[in-house]
Design an enzyme around this catalytic site. Structure first.
Site, mmCIF file in Angstrom:
data_model
loop_
_atom_site.group_PDB
_atom_site.id
_atom_site.type_symbol
_atom_site.label_atom_id
_atom_site.label_comp_id
_atom_site.label_asym_id
_atom_site.label_seq_id
_atom_site.Cartn_x
_atom_site.Cartn_y
_atom_site.Cartn_z
ATOM 1 N N GLY A 12 0.836 -1.213 0.000
ATOM 2 C CA GLY A 12 0.000 0.000 0.000
ATOM 3 C C GLY A 12 0.864 1.255 0.000
ATOM 4 O O GLY A 12 0.641 2.181 -0.776
ATOM 5 N N LYS A 78 -4.197 -7.540 4.046
ATOM 6 C CA LYS A 78 -3.882 -8.967 4.069
ATOM 7 C C LYS A 78 -5.119 -9.763 3.655
ATOM 8 O O LYS A 78 -6.262 -9.375 3.968
ATOM 9 C CB LYS A 78 -3.455 -9.381 5.483
ATOM 10 C CG LYS A 78 -2.168 -8.736 5.933
ATOM 11 C CD LYS A 78 -0.984 -9.332 5.202
ATOM 12 C CE LYS A 78 0.299 -8.661 5.609
ATOM 13 N NZ LYS A 78 1.432 -9.126 4.804
ATOM 14 N N LYS A 185 0.668 -17.151 -9.170
ATOM 15 C CA LYS A 185 1.352 -16.390 -8.110
ATOM 16 C C LYS A 185 1.116 -17.058 -6.751
ATOM 17 O O LYS A 185 2.026 -17.130 -5.920
ATOM 18 C CB LYS A 185 0.838 -14.938 -8.119
ATOM 19 C CG LYS A 185 1.297 -14.081 -6.938
ATOM 20 C CD LYS A 185 2.624 -13.429 -7.171
ATOM 21 C CE LYS A 185 3.280 -12.736 -5.996
ATOM 22 N NZ LYS A 185 2.501 -11.879 -5.150
ATOM 23 N N SER A 255 6.610 -11.464 2.600
ATOM 24 C CA SER A 255 5.626 -10.803 3.469
ATOM 25 C C SER A 255 5.305 -11.688 4.681
ATOM 26 O O SER A 255 5.026 -11.182 5.759
ATOM 27 C CB SER A 255 4.365 -10.486 2.667
ATOM 28 O OG SER A 255 3.901 -11.632 1.998
ATOM 29 N N GLU A 267 -0.602 -15.059 5.956
ATOM 30 C CA GLU A 267 -1.550 -15.445 4.897
ATOM 31 C C GLU A 267 -1.462 -16.945 4.581
ATOM 32 O O GLU A 267 -1.847 -17.369 3.508
ATOM 33 C CB GLU A 267 -1.280 -14.603 3.649
ATOM 34 C CG GLU A 267 -1.601 -13.139 3.880
ATOM 35 C CD GLU A 267 -1.351 -12.238 2.678
ATOM 36 O OE1 GLU A 267 -2.182 -11.370 2.401
ATOM 37 O OE2 GLU A 267 -0.293 -12.403 2.041
HETATM 38 O O1 KPL Z 1 4.706 -11.680 -2.979
HETATM 39 C C1 KPL Z 1 5.731 -11.717 -2.354
HETATM 40 C C2 KPL Z 1 5.593 -11.785 -0.881
HETATM 41 O O2 KPL Z 1 6.567 -11.636 -0.165
HETATM 42 O O3 KPL Z 1 4.447 -11.988 -0.436
HETATM 43 C C3 KPL Z 1 7.060 -11.802 -3.069
HETATM 44 C C4 KPL Z 1 6.879 -11.410 -4.512
HETATM 45 C C5 KPL Z 1 7.528 -13.235 -2.957
HETATM 46 C C6 KPL Z 1 8.114 -10.864 -2.571
HETATM 47 O O4 KPL Z 1 8.700 -11.252 -1.379
#
Ligand code: KPL
Length: 310
Positions: A12, A78, A185, A255, A267
């Protein structure tokens, strides 16, 4: 354009600051008053990839708040907060506002669609962003942002959002198969984030660690089988992407590792946990995703205990 961004976390703040620098009207919205106060006072502190530091003053409000003039509302909270945040904006968001989810994990857009009648776009980004304090972010790796309509069309605001993101320095594509992009992803995140959270390795080091690579490839294989059973057309080879993303965001901590270090919820349920539940639904066995989910749930508990004691 006038962007609202719900969630002043790493992504963000990064998108907010760079869109503002590119001349767009930006309102960051966050529910934590101490974070809102810090950004009001100091702006967003952005450490650019080239080492430069900038302080960018971005309008910030405590949410939920009515946002009558906002054209695009980027949801950057999140994945486990999507439903609660969406419910808190139901009835106060203009029907003209387009909502763009720029989140990790599966099912965010479906949740938004079940709550709003607005035009909803899905998005995914591999920009590396590391939050170092309230409103302070390091742009730790260049990536690709992909947006699109779940219905597959190139409709509405997507072309204008692409131009705005490109101007802000985020390479952006519009996809007619955004569901495939989100699944790809999510599979890659499932093979990165829990392993980095458990080992505490930053992305670049994780790419080089032979022991965890073996586990990552098993996570990806299970994800591939589940996505086939769900008839998802993936975009690119998740094994190659895994390596490319880790290397291009080498200095970043995933993250999930950032969440564990702060004693926050992760997550895991929307990544490996989602692969596990789609696996159950389609009768595909996903033991490695299952084990990682349980380990990270345990890690969440211990990191919460440790950070509350500190
Ligand atoms: O999406 C990501 C995350 O950390 O959630 C990446 C692209 C792997 C970057 O760290």
């Amino acid at each position: 354009m006038h962007f609202g961004i719900v969630g002043a976390g790493a992504i963000g703040c990064l998108f907010g600051a760079r869109l503002r620098l590119a001349g767009h009207d930006v309102t960051l919205i966050h529910r934590d008053p101490s974070i809102v106060r810090a950004i009001q006072k100091n702006g967003v502190g952005l450490h650019e990839i080239d080492g430069k530091f900038r302080r960018i003053h971005v309008r910030v409000r405590r949410g939920p708040v009515p946002l009558p003039r906002i054209q695009i509302l980027i949801v950057a909270v999140k994945a486990y907060d999507t439903k609660a945040v969406a419910l808190s904006y139901r009835g106060i968001l203009s029907p003209e506002t387009t909502i763009l989810s720029l989140q990790n994990g599966l099912d965010n857009v479906e949740t938004l669609q079940s709550i709003f009648r607005n035009h909803i776009l899905a998005g995914s980004t591999t920009e590396g962003a590391l939050l170092t304090g309230p409103g302070s972010v390091i742009h730790s790796g260049k990536g690709l942002t992909v947006i699109g309509d779940l219905q597959g069309g190139n409709s509405g605001s997507s072309p204008r959002i692409k131009i705005a993101f490109d101007d802000a320095g985020f390479r952006t594509k519009i996809s007619s198969n955004i569901r495939g992009v989100l699944w790809t992803k999510a599979i890659v995140n499932a093979a990165i984030n829990p392993l980095s959270a458990l080992t505490r390795l930053p992305n670049g080091a994780l790419a080089k660690n032979a022991a965890t690579r073996e586990i990552a490839l098993r996570v990806i294989d299970e994800g591939l089988l589940v996505s086939q059973a769900e008839r998802i057309r993936l975009v690119g080879d998740p094994r190659k992407l895994w390596r490319t993303i880790l290397l291009s965001t080498g200095a970043n901590k995933s993250s999930m590792l950032q969440d564990i270090e702060r004693g926050k919820m992760t997550e895991i349920r929307q990544l490996n946990g989602a692969i596990l539940s789609y696996g159950r639904k389609t009768r595909i066995k996903t033991p490695v995703n299952g084990i990682l989910t349980k380990l990270v749930l345990g890690l969440e508990e211990s990191s919460k205990m440790m950070t509350s004691r500190a």
